[in-house]
Design an enzyme around this catalytic site. Structure first.
Site, short mmCIF file in Angstrom:
data_model
loop_
_atom_site.label_atom_id
_atom_site.label_comp_id
_atom_site.label_asym_id
_atom_site.label_seq_id
_atom_site.Cartn_x
_atom_site.Cartn_y
_atom_site.Cartn_z
CB SER A 183 44.11 35.65 35.27
OG SER A 183 43.02 35.43 36.13
CG HIS A 211 45.04 38.01 31.94
ND1 HIS A 211 45.77 38.88 32.72
CD2 HIS A 211 43.88 37.81 32.59
CE1 HIS A 211 45.09 39.19 33.81
NE2 HIS A 211 43.94 38.56 33.75
CE LYS A 242 42.90 41.88 33.19
NZ LYS A 242 41.61 41.29 32.90
C1 PLP Z 1 40.20 41.41 33.29
C2 PLP Z 1 39.34 40.46 32.57
C3 PLP Z 1 38.04 40.80 32.18
C4 PLP Z 1 37.41 42.11 32.57
O1 PLP Z 1 37.94 43.17 31.84
P1 PLP Z 1 37.40 44.64 32.10
O2 PLP Z 1 37.57 45.34 30.81
O3 PLP Z 1 38.20 45.21 33.22
O4 PLP Z 1 35.95 44.51 32.46
C5 PLP Z 1 37.31 39.88 31.45
N1 PLP Z 1 37.82 38.67 31.12
C6 PLP Z 1 39.06 38.29 31.51
C7 PLP Z 1 39.57 36.95 31.13
C8 PLP Z 1 39.84 39.17 32.25
O5 PLP Z 1 41.06 38.79 32.64
#
Ligand code: PLP
Length: 398
Positions: A183, A211, A242
């Site tokens: 990310s 992502h 997301k």
């Molecule tokens: C955002 C993200 C998470 C965490 O996700 P949540 O549901 O907000 O806990 C886990 N792994 C990756 C790769 C992320 O980008």
């Protein structure tokens, strides 16, 4: 006697003085391509709102209706009396969308990654993990007694070396673990090469596609679809926080035995409430919209290419790639200061972006990360490039 508070105060002061303090900007309304803050209305380029569903009325309407039908909460974990039929429906829909036998919900992807390793792997097994993997994968792997190997980011040669080491140490089950998208760079994991090595070393492949799910790949099914390796990836984790509505919740999608075992053994699943009823309903609606969001995905690809082209023409250095995450680099010793100053000026110009520097990214590799959304228009993207140019020229003039 409290010796903690003085220690905390000293450390907090250090965090402030070294410029590492993470402040929070309060948004005065809903998430979207534009947001309202105390600084006024700005274009927003730092949300993970890839399909624009976080502020979309449709998931919100579904959630409102769910409050009447399903109530506010469950007051129970899943296996006692905390499972509604809509929870199981969402799990089946996620599995169907991703092409796995089943899936299991967690209250976040952080919890999914935190609970999966200990439940599935033990001493005698080996976990081979990319060095840039998300913090939740790192924590989850730490909670597990399997041997741990870390390979250099997206480096297949180093992955081969670590797999060889795991096999030579006599590991039983070996699993390769990677983010689908890194990310901070907006780069993809080299999944075809990873899957080839998994085959050669009889390893499983686990991808955290947080992502990517919903907008990467022709059908939005994420990096395995993008690279044509869906059948070769054994375990997928991801977030509902997301692209898929952006509220909260995570999942593991995999074969039946893996999902069944997680229901029996994963501690964040067993000992914590699951998604609230309204979030389940809103997320189901978001997933339904995402599955059909072909035009939005195409638009996102188009504006990402436009942003890259215009930023390149304006003399900015971007890390290469095609993902809607763009790392605009400010290299060198002074980069962190410049990136911070440019981001601050851009906010004055009505464009909200975030600068990242050490220790979030390596020293000397400061950057401003720009995240595009299908909710952005071409004009929004051009306004962003214009603000970058004016802010840079203003900062270099001082
Ligand atoms: C955002 C993200 C998470 C965490 O996700 P949540 O549901 O907000 O806990 C886990 N792994 C990756 C790769 C992320 O980008």
């Amino acid at each position: 006697m409290d010796t903690l508070t003085p220690k905390l105060e000293t450390t907090l002061q250090e965090i402030r003085e070294t410029g590492l303090w993470k402040g929070e900007r309060e948004i005065l309304g809903r998430q979207g391509s534009h947001v309202e803050t105390a600084a006024g209305r700005s274009l927003n380029f730092c949300a993970n709102n890839y399909l624009g569903l976080a502020g979309d009325p449709r998931p919100a309407e579904a959630a409102k209706a769910a409050l009447d039908r399903w109530g506010f909460g469950m007051s129970s974990v899943r296996f006692i009396c905390g499972t509604q039929d809509q929870h199981r429906a969402l799990e089946r829909e996620i599995a169907e969308f991703l092409g796995t036998e089943d899936s299991i919900l967690f209250s976040s992807c952080f919890d999914a990654n935190g609970g999966i390793f200990e439940a599935l792997f033990g001493p005698g097994d080996a976990i081979v993990s990319d060095e840039l993997n998300h913090a939740s994968l790192i924590d989850g792997i730490r909670l597990c007694k399997a041997a741990r190997h870390r390979y250099r980011n997206a480096n297949l040669e180093d992955l081969r070396a670590k797999l060889t080491a795991a096999r030579e140490a006599g590991a039983d089950q070996v699993v390769i673990v990677t983010d689908g998208v890194f990310s901070m760079d907006g780069s993809y994991a080299p999944l075809p090469g990873i899957c080839d090595l998994a085959e050669e070393f009889r390893a499983l492949v686990m991808v955290d596609d947080s992502h990517a799910t919903g907008f990467v790949g022709e059908g939005g099914r994420g990096t395995p679809e993008l690279f044509g390796v869906r059948e070769r990836v054994d375990i997928l984790t991801g977030t509902l926080g997301k692209a898929l509505g952006g509220a909260s919740g995570g999942y593991v999608a995999a074969g039946q035995a893996i999902v069944d075992m997680l229901r029996q053994k994963a501690r964040p699943y067993l000992f914590s409430n699951t998604l609230a009823p309204a979030v389940v309903a809103g997320s189901r609606e978001a997933l339904r919209i995402a599955a059909g969001a072909h035009a939005e995905r195409e638009h996102l690809v188009r504006i990402a290419a436009l942003f890259r082209e215009r930023m390149g023409a304006a003399g900015f250095e971007l890390l290469p790639g095609t993902h809607p995450i763009h790392a605009v680099m400010f290299p060198g010793e002074d980069g962190a200061r410049t990136a911070g100053a440019v981001a601050a000026r851009m906010l004055d110009l009505g464009v909200y972006v975030t600068a990242f520097s050490f220790p979030v990214v390596p020293r000397g590799k400061a950057r401003i990360r720009v995240q595009l959304s299908a909710a952005h228009s071409e004009d929004d993207v051009l306004a962003c490039v214009e603000a970058f140019t004016r802010a840079r020229d203003g900062v270099s003039a001082t």
